[in-house]
Scaffold this motif. Structure first.
Motif, PDB file in Angstrom:
ATOM      1  N   ILE A  83      33.384  45.247  43.745  1.00  0.00           N
ATOM      2  CA  ILE A  83      34.423  46.701  43.243  1.00  0.00           C
ATOM      3  C   ILE A  83      35.137  45.553  42.349  1.00  0.00           C
ATOM      4  CG2 ILE A  83      35.360  48.763  44.496  1.00  0.00           C
ATOM      5  CD1 ILE A  83      31.743  48.654  44.805  1.00  0.00           C
ATOM      6  N   GLY A  84      35.109  46.914  41.423  1.00  0.00           N
ATOM      7  CA  GLY A  84      37.321  45.964  41.024  1.00  0.00           C
ATOM      8  C   GLY A  84      36.373  46.079  39.413  1.00  0.00           C
ATOM      9  N   GLU A  85      38.199  45.491  38.728  1.00  0.00           N
ATOM     10  CA  GLU A  85      38.145  45.899  37.290  1.00  0.00           C
ATOM     11  C   GLU A  85      38.057  44.804  36.972  1.00  0.00           C
ATOM     12  OE1 GLU A  85      41.847  46.654  36.623  1.00  0.00           O
ATOM     13  OE2 GLU A  85      42.743  47.369  37.959  1.00  0.00           O
ATOM     14  N   ARG A  86      36.858  44.937  36.046  1.00  0.00           N
ATOM     15  CA  ARG A  86      35.791  43.759  35.351  1.00  0.00           C
ATOM     16  C   ARG A  86      36.337  43.041  33.969  1.00  0.00           C
ATOM     17  NH1 ARG A  86      30.241  44.780  35.346  1.00  0.00           N
ATOM     18  NH2 ARG A  86      29.469  44.730  33.392  1.00  0.00           N
ATOM     19  N   ILE A  87      36.431  41.911  34.206  1.00  0.00           N
ATOM     20  CA  ILE A  87      37.584  41.423  32.670  1.00  0.00           C
ATOM     21  C   ILE A  87      37.065  40.156  32.991  1.00  0.00           C
ATOM     22  CG2 ILE A  87      39.677  42.052  33.487  1.00  0.00           C
ATOM     23  CD1 ILE A  87      40.307  39.141  35.107  1.00  0.00           C
ATOM     24  N   ILE A  88      37.569  39.788  31.421  1.00  0.00           N
ATOM     25  CA  ILE A  88      36.931  38.407  30.799  1.00  0.00           C
ATOM     26  C   ILE A  88      38.215  37.680  31.273  1.00  0.00           C
ATOM     27  CG2 ILE A  88      36.445  37.245  28.886  1.00  0.00           C
ATOM     28  CD1 ILE A  88      34.742  39.442  28.458  1.00  0.00           C
ATOM     29  N   VAL A  89      38.195  36.358  31.589  1.00  0.00           N
ATOM     30  CA  VAL A  89      39.200  35.333  31.069  1.00  0.00           C
ATOM     31  C   VAL A  89      38.647  34.297  30.681  1.00  0.00           C
ATOM     32  CG1 VAL A  89      40.919  33.984  31.840  1.00  0.00           C
ATOM     33  CG2 VAL A  89      40.404  35.706  33.671  1.00  0.00           C
ATOM     34  N   TYR A  90      39.587  34.144  28.882  1.00  0.00           N
ATOM     35  CA  TYR A  90      39.097  32.526  28.713  1.00  0.00           C
ATOM     36  C   TYR A  90      39.938  32.164  27.116  1.00  0.00           C
ATOM     37  CZ  TYR A  90      40.942  34.966  23.188  1.00  0.00           C
ATOM     38  OH  TYR A  90      41.168  35.487  22.866  1.00  0.00           O
ATOM     39  N   GLN A 186      48.107  28.108  38.695  1.00  0.00           N
ATOM     40  CA  GLN A 186      48.229  29.663  38.785  1.00  0.00           C
ATOM     41  C   GLN A 186      48.204  30.484  37.554  1.00  0.00           C
ATOM     42  OE1 GLN A 186      49.352  31.584  42.237  1.00  0.00           O
ATOM     43  NE2 GLN A 186      49.784  29.433  43.420  1.00  0.00           N
ATOM     44  N   MET A 187      47.279  30.972  36.904  1.00  0.00           N
ATOM     45  CA  MET A 187      47.443  32.674  35.644  1.00  0.00           C
ATOM     46  C   MET A 187      47.702  33.806  36.786  1.00  0.00           C
ATOM     47  SD  MET A 187      44.308  33.767  33.539  1.00  0.00           S
ATOM     48  CE  MET A 187      44.302  35.278  33.887  1.00  0.00           C
ATOM     49  N   TYR A 188      48.639  34.576  35.869  1.00  0.00           N
ATOM     50  CA  TYR A 188      49.042  35.912  36.170  1.00  0.00           C
ATOM     51  C   TYR A 188      48.596  36.659  34.816  1.00  0.00           C
ATOM     52  CZ  TYR A 188      51.738  33.604  40.440  1.00  0.00           C
ATOM     53  OH  TYR A 188      52.035  31.992  41.098  1.00  0.00           O
ATOM     54  N   PHE A 189      48.707  38.153  35.831  1.00  0.00           N
ATOM     55  CA  PHE A 189      48.565  39.051  34.599  1.00  0.00           C
ATOM     56  C   PHE A 189      49.714  39.811  33.894  1.00  0.00           C
ATOM     57  CE2 PHE A 189      44.697  38.212  37.156  1.00  0.00           C
ATOM     58  CZ  PHE A 189      43.446  38.236  36.337  1.00  0.00           C
ATOM     59  N   GLU A 190      49.634  39.651  33.162  1.00  0.00           N
ATOM     60  CA  GLU A 190      50.416  40.674  31.716  1.00  0.00           C
ATOM     61  C   GLU A 190      51.052  41.721  31.965  1.00  0.00           C
ATOM     62  OE1 GLU A 190      51.450  41.931  26.913  1.00  0.00           O
ATOM     63  OE2 GLU A 190      49.629  41.724  27.867  1.00  0.00           O
ATOM     64  N   GLY A 191      52.415  42.290  32.987  1.00  0.00           N
ATOM     65  CA  GLY A 191      52.739  43.615  32.772  1.00  0.00           C
ATOM     66  C   GLY A 191      52.877  44.103  34.306  1.00  0.00           C
ATOM     67  N   PRO A 216      48.160  37.488  28.794  1.00  0.00           N
ATOM     68  CA  PRO A 216      48.288  38.335  28.205  1.00  0.00           C
ATOM     69  C   PRO A 216      46.876  39.302  27.687  1.00  0.00           C
ATOM     70  CG  PRO A 216      48.476  36.910  25.944  1.00  0.00           C
ATOM     71  CD  PRO A 216      48.038  36.098  27.599  1.00  0.00           C
ATOM     72  N   LEU A 217      46.868  41.030  28.024  1.00  0.00           N
ATOM     73  CA  LEU A 217      45.990  41.442  27.028  1.00  0.00           C
ATOM     74  C   LEU A 217      45.446  40.979  25.795  1.00  0.00           C
ATOM     75  CD1 LEU A 217      43.976  43.699  28.541  1.00  0.00           C
ATOM     76  CD2 LEU A 217      45.390  45.629  27.705  1.00  0.00           C
ATOM     77  N   ASP A 218      44.288  40.982  25.865  1.00  0.00           N
ATOM     78  CA  ASP A 218      43.634  41.036  24.431  1.00  0.00           C
ATOM     79  C   ASP A 218      42.520  42.168  24.661  1.00  0.00           C
ATOM     80  OD1 ASP A 218      42.533  39.964  21.663  1.00  0.00           O
ATOM     81  OD2 ASP A 218      42.349  37.897  22.672  1.00  0.00           O
ATOM     82  N   LEU A 219      42.291  43.016  23.756  1.00  0.00           N
ATOM     83  CA  LEU A 219      42.046  43.859  23.576  1.00  0.00           C
ATOM     84  C   LEU A 219      41.264  43.752  22.706  1.00  0.00           C
ATOM     85  CD1 LEU A 219      44.076  47.575  23.974  1.00  0.00           C
ATOM     86  CD2 LEU A 219      42.678  46.013  25.277  1.00  0.00           C
ATOM     87  N   LYS A 231      43.894  35.900  27.569  1.00  0.00           N
ATOM     88  CA  LYS A 231      43.529  35.341  27.143  1.00  0.00           C
ATOM     89  C   LYS A 231      44.838  33.893  28.101  1.00  0.00           C
ATOM     90  CE  LYS A 231      43.460  32.717  22.982  1.00  0.00           C
ATOM     91  NZ  LYS A 231      45.222  31.338  22.494  1.00  0.00           N
ATOM     92  N   PHE A 232      44.009  32.391  28.457  1.00  0.00           N
ATOM     93  CA  PHE A 232      44.977  31.926  28.978  1.00  0.00           C
ATOM     94  C   PHE A 232      44.738  30.535  28.503  1.00  0.00           C
ATOM     95  CE2 PHE A 232      46.033  29.542  32.745  1.00  0.00           C
ATOM     96  CZ  PHE A 232      47.356  29.832  32.926  1.00  0.00           C
ATOM     97  N   ASP A 233      45.852  29.831  27.905  1.00  0.00           N
ATOM     98  CA  ASP A 233      45.278  28.915  27.780  1.00  0.00           C
ATOM     99  C   ASP A 233      46.013  27.458  28.309  1.00  0.00           C
ATOM    100  OD1 ASP A 233      44.338  29.635  24.951  1.00  0.00           O
ATOM    101  OD2 ASP A 233      46.081  29.422  23.920  1.00  0.00           O
ATOM    102  N   ILE A 234      45.659  26.455  28.680  1.00  0.00           N
ATOM    103  CA  ILE A 234      46.105  25.180  29.728  1.00  0.00           C
ATOM    104  C   ILE A 234      46.677  24.220  28.898  1.00  0.00           C
ATOM    105  CG2 ILE A 234      46.007  24.260  31.424  1.00  0.00           C
ATOM    106  CD1 ILE A 234      43.348  26.927  32.075  1.00  0.00           C
ATOM    107  N   VAL A 235      47.204  23.865  28.862  1.00  0.00           N
ATOM    108  CA  VAL A 235      48.386  22.367  28.315  1.00  0.00           C
ATOM    109  C   VAL A 235      47.973  21.967  29.304  1.00  0.00           C
ATOM    110  CG1 VAL A 235      49.773  21.044  27.118  1.00  0.00           C
ATOM    111  CG2 VAL A 235      49.423  23.813  26.077  1.00  0.00           C
TER     112      VAL A 235
END
Length: 251
Positions: A83-90, A186-191, A216-219, A231-235
């Motif tokens: 159950i829940g909002e389906r998302i892609i993280v890249y 950790q990664m957080y979500f825009e907004g 950030p959300l990437d439509l 979208k989450f870039d990692i340095v």
């Protein structure tokens, strides 16, 4: 003259890493984050030279992964999908020079859509989702890109001070080319309005460093009528390195 010759490119040779700028990272002792009071070091930290064990491994291949390791929607499903909002993280895993880090292991774990982890010590009132395990992993490609599918995690209360809540977040572990590049973050979500009031986030002294933890959300990368994308870039190191999960000694 350098033993590497006059034609050596500028910057560190393979195996060397830039010193991290620790002033961008949280102090080890931050009373607003209650458990740091007892966990912070009581003595000065030691600086150790990089040894061969820190700059030569580990190495992972596709053989170390299962076919659904990067799909948290399906990799624990038993009687249906979670159950829940389906998302892609890249995103992309980068070194201190902005180059993609290929074939590195990226692990991730999270709470379910109700904000509860599948862990025996998590006693939050939200129910366990029988079809969601909350963990997975993938390898970056030859250019450092990674992606996975999951359910957007929910926020949850925690015993810091009265009415403390963690924002929705996903934990990441990245190995890089060697243990010296190892990063846990950790990664957080825009907004998310809880980001600005989270005691852990508020320990970070640099607002720009906080922004680097927010995806950030990437439509443009969404799957219509299916999954939204973040979208989450990692340095891994350097002055713009992604924060090491609020632990000064790690980054």
């Amino acid at each position: 003259m350098s033993s590497f010759g006059t034609n050596r490119p500028s910057g560190p040779r393979e195996g060397d890493y830039y010193q991290r700028d620790l002033t961008l990272h949280p102090p080890a002792f931050t009373p607003i984050y209650k458990t740091s009071v007892t966990r912070s070091p009581q003595k000065a930290l030691l600086s150790l030279e990089q040894g061969i064990g820190e700059i030569t491994g580990p190495v992972f291949t596709a053989d170390d992964l299962g076919p659904l390791d990067n799909d948290l929607i399906l990799n624990y499903a038993k009687t249906g999908e979670p159950i829940g909002e389906r998302i892609i993280v890249y995103g992309r895993v980068l070194d201190e020079n902005g180059r993609g880090v290929p074939h590195t292991l990226v692990e991730f774990w999270q709470a379910n859509a109700g904000g509860r982890y599948r862990h025996k010590k998590d006693t939050y009132l939200a129910p366990i989702d029988p079809n969601f395990g909350g963990c997975g992993r993938c390898l970056t490609d030859e250019n450092g890109y990674y992606s996975f599918r999951t359910i957007k995690p929910g926020p949850y209360p925690w015993r810091n001070y009265v009415n403390s809540w963690r924002p929705a977040h996903i934990h990441f572990s990245i190995f890089g080319r060697s243990f010296t590049q190892r990063l846990i973050t950790q990664m957080y979500f825009e907004g998310d309005p809880l980001i600005d009031v989270c005691p852990i986030v508020k320990t970070i002294p640099d607002p720009e460093a906080v922004k680097r933890l927010i995806a950030p959300l990437d439509l443009r990368a969404t799957v219509p009528l299916d999954c939204r994308a973040y979208k989450f870039d990692i340095v891994l190191r350097g002055r713009r390195s992604t924060l090491f999960e609020n632990r000064l000694e790690g980054n």
